[in-house]
Design a protein around this motif. Structure first.
Motif, mmCIF file in Angstrom:
data_model
loop_
_atom_site.group_PDB
_atom_site.id
_atom_site.type_symbol
_atom_site.label_atom_id
_atom_site.label_comp_id
_atom_site.label_asym_id
_atom_site.label_seq_id
_atom_site.Cartn_x
_atom_site.Cartn_y
_atom_site.Cartn_z
ATOM 1 N N PRO A 69 0.954 -1.175 -0.036
ATOM 2 C CA PRO A 69 0.096 0.031 -0.029
ATOM 3 C C PRO A 69 0.754 1.238 -0.029
ATOM 4 C CG PRO A 69 -0.059 -0.994 2.166
ATOM 5 C CD PRO A 69 0.701 -1.982 1.304
ATOM 6 N N ILE A 70 0.384 2.120 -1.008
ATOM 7 C CA ILE A 70 1.410 3.240 -1.057
ATOM 8 C C ILE A 70 0.364 4.493 -0.514
ATOM 9 C CG2 ILE A 70 2.926 2.440 -2.969
ATOM 10 C CD1 ILE A 70 0.983 4.545 -4.733
ATOM 11 N N SER A 71 0.876 5.688 -0.054
ATOM 12 C CA SER A 71 0.433 6.841 0.337
ATOM 13 C C SER A 71 0.145 8.034 -0.971
ATOM 14 C CB SER A 71 1.199 7.474 1.384
ATOM 15 O OG SER A 71 0.497 8.781 1.876
ATOM 16 N N VAL A 72 -0.869 8.547 -0.829
ATOM 17 C CA VAL A 72 -1.077 9.585 -2.000
ATOM 18 C C VAL A 72 -0.296 11.089 -1.209
ATOM 19 C CG1 VAL A 72 -2.909 8.625 -2.951
ATOM 20 C CG2 VAL A 72 -3.478 10.361 -1.002
ATOM 21 N N GLN A 101 -8.818 7.724 -13.759
ATOM 22 C CA GLN A 101 -8.852 9.057 -13.361
ATOM 23 C C GLN A 101 -7.578 9.654 -14.104
ATOM 24 O OE1 GLN A 101 -9.230 10.218 -9.382
ATOM 25 N NE2 GLN A 101 -8.177 12.231 -9.749
ATOM 26 N N ASP A 102 -7.503 10.697 -14.763
ATOM 27 C CA ASP A 102 -6.574 11.308 -15.548
ATOM 28 C C ASP A 102 -5.336 11.897 -14.108
ATOM 29 O OD1 ASP A 102 -6.850 11.258 -17.981
ATOM 30 O OD2 ASP A 102 -8.230 12.949 -17.999
ATOM 31 N N PRO A 125 -3.457 12.112 -7.230
ATOM 32 C CA PRO A 125 -4.392 12.849 -6.545
ATOM 33 C C PRO A 125 -5.120 12.237 -5.246
ATOM 34 C CG PRO A 125 -4.969 12.136 -8.910
ATOM 35 C CD PRO A 125 -3.825 11.249 -8.404
ATOM 36 N N GLN A 126 -5.413 13.400 -4.441
ATOM 37 C CA GLN A 126 -5.811 13.113 -2.916
ATOM 38 C C GLN A 126 -7.006 12.280 -3.061
ATOM 39 O OE1 GLN A 126 -4.285 14.130 -0.020
ATOM 40 N NE2 GLN A 126 -2.538 14.340 -1.738
ATOM 41 N N ASN A 127 -7.929 12.205 -4.051
ATOM 42 C CA ASN A 127 -9.183 11.424 -3.806
ATOM 43 C C ASN A 127 -8.997 9.927 -4.199
ATOM 44 O OD1 ASN A 127 -8.546 11.902 -6.579
ATOM 45 N ND2 ASN A 127 -10.774 12.365 -7.071
ATOM 46 N N LEU A 128 -7.725 9.683 -4.326
ATOM 47 C CA LEU A 128 -7.703 8.096 -4.591
ATOM 48 C C LEU A 128 -7.086 7.552 -3.220
ATOM 49 C CD1 LEU A 128 -5.496 7.976 -7.775
ATOM 50 C CD2 LEU A 128 -7.793 7.357 -7.462
ATOM 51 N N ARG A 129 -6.943 8.443 -2.169
ATOM 52 C CA ARG A 129 -6.746 7.795 -0.852
ATOM 53 C C ARG A 129 -7.539 6.593 -0.522
ATOM 54 N NH1 ARG A 129 -3.656 10.308 2.469
ATOM 55 N NH2 ARG A 129 -4.249 12.405 1.708
ATOM 56 N N GLY A 130 -7.059 5.474 -0.158
ATOM 57 C CA GLY A 130 -7.895 4.410 0.501
ATOM 58 C C GLY A 130 -8.541 3.541 -0.385
#
Length: 154
Positions: A69-72, A101-102, A125-130
């Motif tokens: 798992p990686i972090s955004v 998502q681009d 992008p932040q909205n990919l978190r989790g």
């Protein structure tokens, strides 16, 4: 039984290839050239790095091919995905999509130290978190690279 070599820049089409063995024997043939983009994967998991500062890096896959798992990152300190591959440096209209998502490409070109290796840096992008295990696609000059997956954690 295997020969690896760096192809010189050439036009799309067929090129003649001649291999001369240590005993003077010759093998001749042809190879087709053209955009054939490929990103590195391990067990279909994207084999890349992430970094927020360009100094410390995290792998996206372990040695057994399991996704890590990686972090955004954060909005103040975003994390960047560093893709490696071949056949990428001369592509135009480069797009990287994660889960459709681009993602903004901030660098694309030859690796600064390793001949034949191409590198693409993408801001996550932040909205990919989790989101978990998700598909990654790379398209350039109308050609699609091999598909990969990435595990995005919190």
């Amino acid at each position: 039984t295997q020969i690896n070599f760096l192809m010189p820049a050439t036009n799309i089409g067929a090129v003649n290839v001649v291999v001369t063995g240590s005993g003077g024997q010759r093998t001749e043939g042809a190879a087709l050239t053209g955009p054939n983009p490929g990103i590195y994967v391990n067990n279909r998991i994207l084999s890349a790095l992430t970094t927020a500062d360009g100094k410390s890096y995290q792998h996206t896959v372990d040695g057994a091919g399991n996704p890590l798992p990686i972090s955004v990152g954060t909005s103040a300190t975003p994390n960047y995905l560093i893709l490696f591959g071949t056949g990428l440096r001369d592509l135009t209209n480069l797009q990287v999509k994660i889960g459709g998502q681009d993602c903004p490409v901030v660098f694309a070109g030859p690796h600064p130290q390793l001949a034949g290796l191409d590198q693409i840096n993408v801001r996550l992008p932040q909205n990919l978190r989790g989101i978990g295990l998700i598909g990654v696609t790379l398209v350039g000059s109308g050609f699609v690279a091999n598909l990969a997956q990435l595990n995005i954690g919190n």
